[in-house]
Write an enzyme that holds these catalytic residues in place. Structure first.
Site, PDB file in Angstrom:
ATOM      1  N   GLU A  26      37.947 -21.904  57.363  1.00  0.00           N
ATOM      2  CA  GLU A  26      38.894 -23.017  57.326  1.00  0.00           C
ATOM      3  C   GLU A  26      39.194 -23.485  58.741  1.00  0.00           C
ATOM      4  O   GLU A  26      39.103 -22.708  59.701  1.00  0.00           O
ATOM      5  CB  GLU A  26      40.190 -22.567  56.638  1.00  0.00           C
ATOM      6  CG  GLU A  26      41.213 -23.669  56.438  1.00  0.00           C
ATOM      7  CD  GLU A  26      42.359 -23.250  55.532  1.00  0.00           C
ATOM      8  OE1 GLU A  26      43.194 -24.114  55.208  1.00  0.00           O
ATOM      9  OE2 GLU A  26      42.419 -22.068  55.150  1.00  0.00           O
ATOM     10  N   ASN A 173      42.095 -27.567  46.100  1.00  0.00           N
ATOM     11  CA  ASN A 173      42.429 -26.189  46.464  1.00  0.00           C
ATOM     12  C   ASN A 173      43.919 -25.962  46.226  1.00  0.00           C
ATOM     13  O   ASN A 173      44.749 -26.793  46.624  1.00  0.00           O
ATOM     14  CB  ASN A 173      42.108 -25.958  47.954  1.00  0.00           C
ATOM     15  CG  ASN A 173      42.715 -24.661  48.464  1.00  0.00           C
ATOM     16  OD1 ASN A 173      42.188 -23.575  48.209  1.00  0.00           O
ATOM     17  ND2 ASN A 173      43.833 -24.747  49.175  1.00  0.00           N
ATOM     18  N   GLU A 174      44.236 -24.862  45.563  1.00  0.00           N
ATOM     19  CA  GLU A 174      45.639 -24.481  45.340  1.00  0.00           C
ATOM     20  C   GLU A 174      46.484 -25.686  44.912  1.00  0.00           C
ATOM     21  O   GLU A 174      47.511 -26.009  45.522  1.00  0.00           O
ATOM     22  CB  GLU A 174      46.218 -23.789  46.573  1.00  0.00           C
ATOM     23  CG  GLU A 174      45.544 -22.453  46.846  1.00  0.00           C
ATOM     24  CD  GLU A 174      46.232 -21.620  47.928  1.00  0.00           C
ATOM     25  OE1 GLU A 174      47.245 -22.084  48.511  1.00  0.00           O
ATOM     26  OE2 GLU A 174      45.762 -20.489  48.191  1.00  0.00           O
ATOM     27  N   TYR A 249      45.733 -12.361  47.431  1.00  0.00           N
ATOM     28  CA  TYR A 249      45.748 -11.669  48.721  1.00  0.00           C
ATOM     29  C   TYR A 249      46.452 -10.316  48.581  1.00  0.00           C
ATOM     30  O   TYR A 249      47.408 -10.174  47.801  1.00  0.00           O
ATOM     31  CB  TYR A 249      46.475 -12.509  49.767  1.00  0.00           C
ATOM     32  CG  TYR A 249      45.681 -13.697  50.258  1.00  0.00           C
ATOM     33  CD1 TYR A 249      44.770 -13.557  51.300  1.00  0.00           C
ATOM     34  CD2 TYR A 249      45.827 -14.943  49.671  1.00  0.00           C
ATOM     35  CE1 TYR A 249      44.030 -14.638  51.754  1.00  0.00           C
ATOM     36  CE2 TYR A 249      45.091 -16.036  50.113  1.00  0.00           C
ATOM     37  CZ  TYR A 249      44.194 -15.869  51.159  1.00  0.00           C
ATOM     38  OH  TYR A 249      43.455 -16.946  51.596  1.00  0.00           O
ATOM     39  N   GLU A 306      39.403 -16.929  47.422  1.00  0.00           N
ATOM     40  CA  GLU A 306      40.221 -16.456  48.546  1.00  0.00           C
ATOM     41  C   GLU A 306      40.740 -15.066  48.193  1.00  0.00           C
ATOM     42  O   GLU A 306      41.453 -14.894  47.198  1.00  0.00           O
ATOM     43  CB  GLU A 306      41.387 -17.400  48.835  1.00  0.00           C
ATOM     44  CG  GLU A 306      40.971 -18.735  49.431  1.00  0.00           C
ATOM     45  CD  GLU A 306      42.139 -19.578  49.918  1.00  0.00           C
ATOM     46  OE1 GLU A 306      43.196 -18.996  50.293  1.00  0.00           O
ATOM     47  OE2 GLU A 306      42.014 -20.819  49.920  1.00  0.00           O
ATOM     48  N   GLN A 355      39.293 -14.527  56.249  1.00  0.00           N
ATOM     49  CA  GLN A 355      38.255 -15.522  56.467  1.00  0.00           C
ATOM     50  C   GLN A 355      37.181 -14.928  57.360  1.00  0.00           C
ATOM     51  O   GLN A 355      37.312 -13.792  57.806  1.00  0.00           O
ATOM     52  CB  GLN A 355      38.854 -16.785  57.070  1.00  0.00           C
ATOM     53  CG  GLN A 355      39.770 -17.525  56.107  1.00  0.00           C
ATOM     54  CD  GLN A 355      40.295 -18.839  56.666  1.00  0.00           C
ATOM     55  OE1 GLN A 355      39.807 -19.367  57.661  1.00  0.00           O
ATOM     56  NE2 GLN A 355      41.306 -19.367  56.015  1.00  0.00           N
TER      57      GLN A 355
END
Length: 506
Positions: A26, A173-174, A249, A306, A355
């Site tokens: 990103e 995204n999201e 996460y 992610e 990432q």
């Protein structure tokens, strides 16, 4: 006590899609600028500004795909700002990550050049949050259409006559958060709309990935599945998207503003992190179960695009750049995730660690002062597990229970393992999450004899150990002599806080 298990090497499970070993880059902190891209005037060896030692390190992992440009950045990124002469590209403000200026010198052509150098497939996240259907449709045409068309002519004017092959497209995204703060019902309609106008050009067949759930939001997944299937339906026909994403996460601190240190932690924090990492199995299985209700034939993929650890930034670094060190603890988080991925490879088709360089649970850290490149413990897990890519998953059945320990009100299983077969080779991966005690595993091999066993171990003296430019190999793989195979039994000694891989010819 020895853990006893059985492995039938001739009973096929699902194929472990190589894209489960995918990556994410990103426009955030030093992931792109100072990580992948150093500019054409840099003294660091590069090609077109792309840092070549980073490329070589990732090629050694057989990196299958790279997701770009975000993340939250994707839904404020307008691709036309990143094409054409660099000195004519407009400057923007990266409002999500540090409120810093972005000069757009790394754009579409640079990203596709990076993917070609890596030998990786591009995965582009399109802008649904602040963009338009036409904008994304034009981007697809710009990248993938041959012959004569407005976008093909524009691409040629910018130096690329032939189209690229770009299969993977994220429809935002999201969307539940930074991608628009939408409800599931509203986003489902947007996904149908955007998916309709993102068209196949020539033989480039798009694989469109709808922005899926955050953690345990199973209702979000059900809403998206209702758009393309019916309860118990065995067939998904023409569909505006082919997969749903999921984000999760490993976060263990007491609050979002106090997520804990990446390097200064004790046994309690370690076990809390392992428990949070292991929860990925519950989430993958839960979302897969919802999808099974509407798609029992499993034609729609689940994409965990992610995942990884998220700790407090390193002291003295920009709080919006998300730079954290990477320890042996991070490596064990990765190894546990991969065991889960292998077990759910019938539905899970792609995953992208967050990432790749200098951000969150990175593969690679680059030092801005010395220009040194450091391979992290997590990188080494990817390297040791490389043989699982596109292999046939093999189920490991237990004869004795795995060891457990209490963590707060929950229970953590402290040994994890998975196995696969490819090209006449067996690969078994084993993790001991225990901070103090060793473990021994004995696996009865059925359906085939294994010879010429080779074993590697990743461990260190302490869980917070990590690699730096001054000491780049504190946590690095080495040969492991604690493995034997005899009379169809594979015996593996797992020291405390270790990751071990065993390969053998079948």
């Amino acid at each position: 006590m020895t853990i006893e298990a059985v492995l039938n090497v001739d009973l096929d499970g699902p194929r472990i899609n190589r894209h489960l070993y995918g990556h994410f880059a990103e426009h955030l902190g030093r992931c792109i600028y100072g990580g992948f891209y150093v500019g054409e005037d840099s003294g660091i060896p590069h090609e077109g500004g792309i840092r070549l030692d980073v490329v070589d390190a990732l090629r050694a992992l057989s990196i299958p795909n790279l997701r770009w440009p975000g993340g939250c950045f994707a839904d404020e990124y307008h691709w036309r700002d990143g094409i054409g002469p660099k000195d004519e590209r407009p400057v923007m403000v990266n409002t999500h990550w540090g409120d810093v200026e972005e000069n757009n010198h790394f754009g579409t052509h640079e990203f596709l050049a990076l993917c070609e150098l890596l030998g990786a497939e591009p995965y582009i996240s399109g802008n649904v949050g602040s963009g338009t259907v036409r904008e994304m449709s034009d981007w697809v045409e710009y990248l993938t259409r041959a012959g004569d068309s407005p976008m093909a002519r524009l691409r040629a004017a910018n130096g690329r006559a032939e189209p690229w092959r770009v299969r993977f497209w994220g429809l935002g995204n999201e969307a539940w958060g930074c991608g628009g703060n939408m409800t599931a019902e509203h986003y489902a309609q947007e996904a149908r709309r955007y998916g309709t106008y993102c068209r196949d050009h020539g033989d480039n067949r798009l694989y469109k990935i709808a922005a899926g759930a955050n953690g345990a939001d199973y209702a979000w997944t059900e809403t998206l599945m209702k758009q393309i299937g019916h309860l118990g339906c065995q067939h998904i026909g023409s569909t505006p998207y082919h997969a749903l994403s999921l984000h999760y996460y490993t976060i263990t601190g007491p609050s979002w503003d106090a997520k804990g240190s990446a390097t200064d932690f004790g046994a309690d924090e370690h076990y809390a992190t392992m428990l949070a990492a292991a929860r990925v199995e519950e989430l993958v299985a839960g979302h897969a179960a919802v999808m099974d209700c509407y798609d029992p034939s499993k034609s729609v993929g689940l994409v965990l695009d992610e995942w990884g650890t998220w700790f407090d930034v390193e002291p003295g670094t920009h709080p919006g750049f998300l730079y954290q060190q990477n320890t042996l603890r991070d490596a064990l988080v990765a190894s546990v995730h991969f065991d889960v991925f292998h077990r759910h490879a019938d539905r899970l088709v792609m995953a992208n660690i967050a990432q790749t360089v200098n951000v969150l649970q990175a593969m690679i850290l680059t030092d801005p002062d010395s220009n040194a490149m450091v391979l992290t413990p997590t990188y080494h897990v990817f390297a040791m597990n490389r043989g699982h890519q596109d292999a046939t998953a093999l189920r490991v059945d237990l004869r004795t229970p795995l060891p457990v320990r209490p963590v707060g009100d929950a229970t953590l299983t402290t040994v994890s393992m998975s196995a696969s077969r490819k090209d006449g080779r067996l690969l078994v991966s084993l993790s001991n999450l225990g901070a103090e005690a060793a473990a021994d595993v004995e696996i009865e091999l059925r359906g085939g004899a294994v010879t010429a066993v080779d074993a590697r171990i990743l461990t260190s003296g302490a869980l917070p150990d990590h690699n730096t430019p001054q000491a780049p190999s504190v946590v690095a793989p080495r040969a492991h002599d604690g493995v034997t195979v005899d009379a169809g039994r594979l015996r593996v000694h797992l020291p405390a806080h270790s990751f071990v891989t065993v390969t053998g010819a079948l």
